[in-house]
Design a protein around this motif. Structure first.
Motif, mmCIF file in Angstrom:
data_model
loop_
_atom_site.group_PDB
_atom_site.id
_atom_site.type_symbol
_atom_site.label_atom_id
_atom_site.label_comp_id
_atom_site.label_asym_id
_atom_site.label_seq_id
_atom_site.Cartn_x
_atom_site.Cartn_y
_atom_site.Cartn_z
ATOM 1 N N UNK B 59 -3.122 -12.924 3.796
ATOM 2 C CA UNK B 59 -3.030 -12.211 2.234
ATOM 3 C C UNK B 59 -4.789 -11.713 1.908
ATOM 4 N N UNK B 60 -5.783 -12.892 2.617
ATOM 5 C CA UNK B 60 -6.913 -11.896 1.831
ATOM 6 C C UNK B 60 -7.511 -10.641 2.864
ATOM 7 N N UNK B 61 -6.725 -10.412 4.108
ATOM 8 C CA UNK B 61 -6.921 -9.281 4.810
ATOM 9 C C UNK B 61 -5.909 -8.116 4.086
ATOM 10 N N UNK B 62 -5.080 -8.092 3.164
ATOM 11 C CA UNK B 62 -3.903 -7.636 3.057
ATOM 12 C C UNK B 62 -4.814 -7.040 1.097
ATOM 13 N N UNK B 65 -7.352 -4.693 2.288
ATOM 14 C CA UNK B 65 -6.947 -3.898 3.157
ATOM 15 C C UNK B 65 -6.672 -2.631 1.884
ATOM 16 N N UNK B 66 -6.184 -3.001 0.473
ATOM 17 C CA UNK B 66 -6.102 -2.006 -0.791
ATOM 18 C C UNK B 66 -7.017 -1.412 -1.317
ATOM 19 N N UNK B 67 -7.204 -0.520 -1.594
ATOM 20 C CA UNK B 67 -7.509 0.537 -1.575
ATOM 21 C C UNK B 67 -8.296 1.426 -0.356
ATOM 22 N N UNK B 68 -7.369 0.883 1.069
ATOM 23 C CA UNK B 68 -7.804 1.667 1.483
ATOM 24 C C UNK B 68 -5.976 2.554 1.752
ATOM 25 N N UNK B 69 -5.625 3.702 3.089
ATOM 26 C CA UNK B 69 -4.772 4.229 3.831
ATOM 27 C C UNK B 69 -4.091 3.311 4.391
ATOM 28 N N UNK B 106 4.993 -13.663 -12.729
ATOM 29 C CA UNK B 106 6.208 -13.276 -13.090
ATOM 30 C C UNK B 106 6.384 -12.140 -14.296
ATOM 31 N N UNK B 107 5.629 -11.545 -14.378
ATOM 32 C CA UNK B 107 5.080 -10.258 -15.216
ATOM 33 C C UNK B 107 4.528 -9.176 -13.693
ATOM 34 N N UNK B 108 4.402 -7.886 -13.961
ATOM 35 C CA UNK B 108 3.486 -7.007 -13.392
ATOM 36 C C UNK B 108 2.830 -7.145 -12.465
ATOM 37 N N UNK B 109 2.519 -7.180 -10.844
ATOM 38 C CA UNK B 109 1.759 -8.065 -9.868
ATOM 39 C C UNK B 109 1.226 -6.669 -9.771
ATOM 40 N N UNK B 110 -0.197 -6.523 -9.730
ATOM 41 C CA UNK B 110 -0.438 -5.318 -9.269
ATOM 42 C C UNK B 110 -1.501 -5.539 -7.740
ATOM 43 N N UNK B 111 -1.785 -6.469 -7.480
ATOM 44 C CA UNK B 111 -2.787 -7.065 -5.996
ATOM 45 C C UNK B 111 -2.206 -7.893 -5.529
ATOM 46 N N UNK B 112 -2.382 -8.491 -3.834
ATOM 47 C CA UNK B 112 -2.718 -9.407 -3.549
ATOM 48 C C UNK B 112 -3.105 -10.973 -3.730
ATOM 49 N N UNK B 113 -4.276 -10.494 -4.883
ATOM 50 C CA UNK B 113 -5.416 -11.246 -5.189
ATOM 51 C C UNK B 113 -4.588 -12.633 -5.321
ATOM 52 N N UNK B 114 -3.312 -12.542 -6.282
ATOM 53 C CA UNK B 114 -2.779 -13.583 -6.745
ATOM 54 C C UNK B 114 -2.169 -14.069 -5.892
#
Lengths: 40, 201
Positions: B59-62, B65-69, B106-114
């Motif tokens: 998941x850290x790799x994911x 990769x956020x903010x990349x294509x 429980x609500x909107x998740x914008x990133x894998x970080x959580x």
């Protein structure tokens, strides 16, 4: 840059032992929570 | 219609009595502690902590990769706290609102970080360790909002958005670019130390 951070993280983990995972996760938790301020 | 945190705008009544922000923080911390503790308890089961640690690395790799294509969207929910829940009363609304935010997913998740945090709580393989991680998240997520709780100038638009409170929150949060770099730095440290633990080096 990410690779450099990864190497740095590994070195820190190596020198400080397994507990460092917990410390870094705590720090990450604080950072993620703080970052969530931008879109509560 | 969704609701903003119970701090400004239509929630002035809540803020005026100060029970809103306090119970909001309490709810976020308690929910984080219980959720993280439960994940830590799951991690105590044989073999689960190792799977959790491997998942953390993936998941850290994911996250990186956020903010990349090559970015892959994190599992998400579009659900948000319904505005009409305000009618349940200020104490219950603030508490439940805080609890839902303290869970992180429980609500909107914008990133894998959580997911790094939640899987990290599993990988720790201990109730206290897991509780401290997600509890820290709940505290960090809710506590800064106390900073704007005293703002009596916040107002709510007909659309339901409390623009002034939101602007103040974003101002306190700091520049997004800096936060992103800090996150990348800390998360790779977490990944590096997790790998170190996995391979016993």
């Amino acid at each position: 840059m990410s690779v450099a951070f990864g190497v740095l993280g590994s070195m820190v983990g190596f020198f400080l032992g397994g507990d460092w995972t917990h410390y870094s996760l705590l720090l990450l938790a604080a950072l993620v929570g703080w970052k969530a301020l931008r879109s509560p | 219609m969704i609701a903003t945190p119970p701090l400004g705008g239509a929630a002035k009544r809540i803020r005026a009595h100060t029970t809103g922000p306090a119970t909001f923080v309490l709810g976020a911390v308690v929910a984080g502690l219980f959720f993280g503790g439960s994940l830590g308890a799951v991690g105590k089961l044989p073999g689960v902590a190792i799977v959790g640690a491997l998942s953390v690395v993936v998941v850290i790799v994911l996250v990186l990769l956020e903010h990349t294509r090559f970015a892959i969207r994190a599992p998400n929910t579009r659900w948000q706290v319904p505005r009409h829940w305000v009618g349940a009363g200020r104490f219950r609304f603030s508490l439940v609102f805080g609890m839902l935010l303290g869970l992180g997913v429980a609500t909107i998740v914008k990133s894998w970080t959580i997911y790094v945090l939640l899987l990290g709580a599993v990988a720790q393989g201990g109730i206290l360790a897991g509780a401290s991680i997600v509890g820290a998240f709940g505290l960090a997520r809710a506590m800064p909002m106390m900073l704007v709780a005293a703002d009596s100038t916040a107002h709510i638009l007909p659309s339901g958005e409390d623009t002034r409170t939101m602007a103040k929150l974003r101002c306190i949060a700091g520049p997004p670019g800096l936060l992103r770099w800090l996150e990348v730095g800390v998360i790779t440290c977490a990944g590096g130390s997790t790998l170190s633990g996995l391979f016993g080096i």
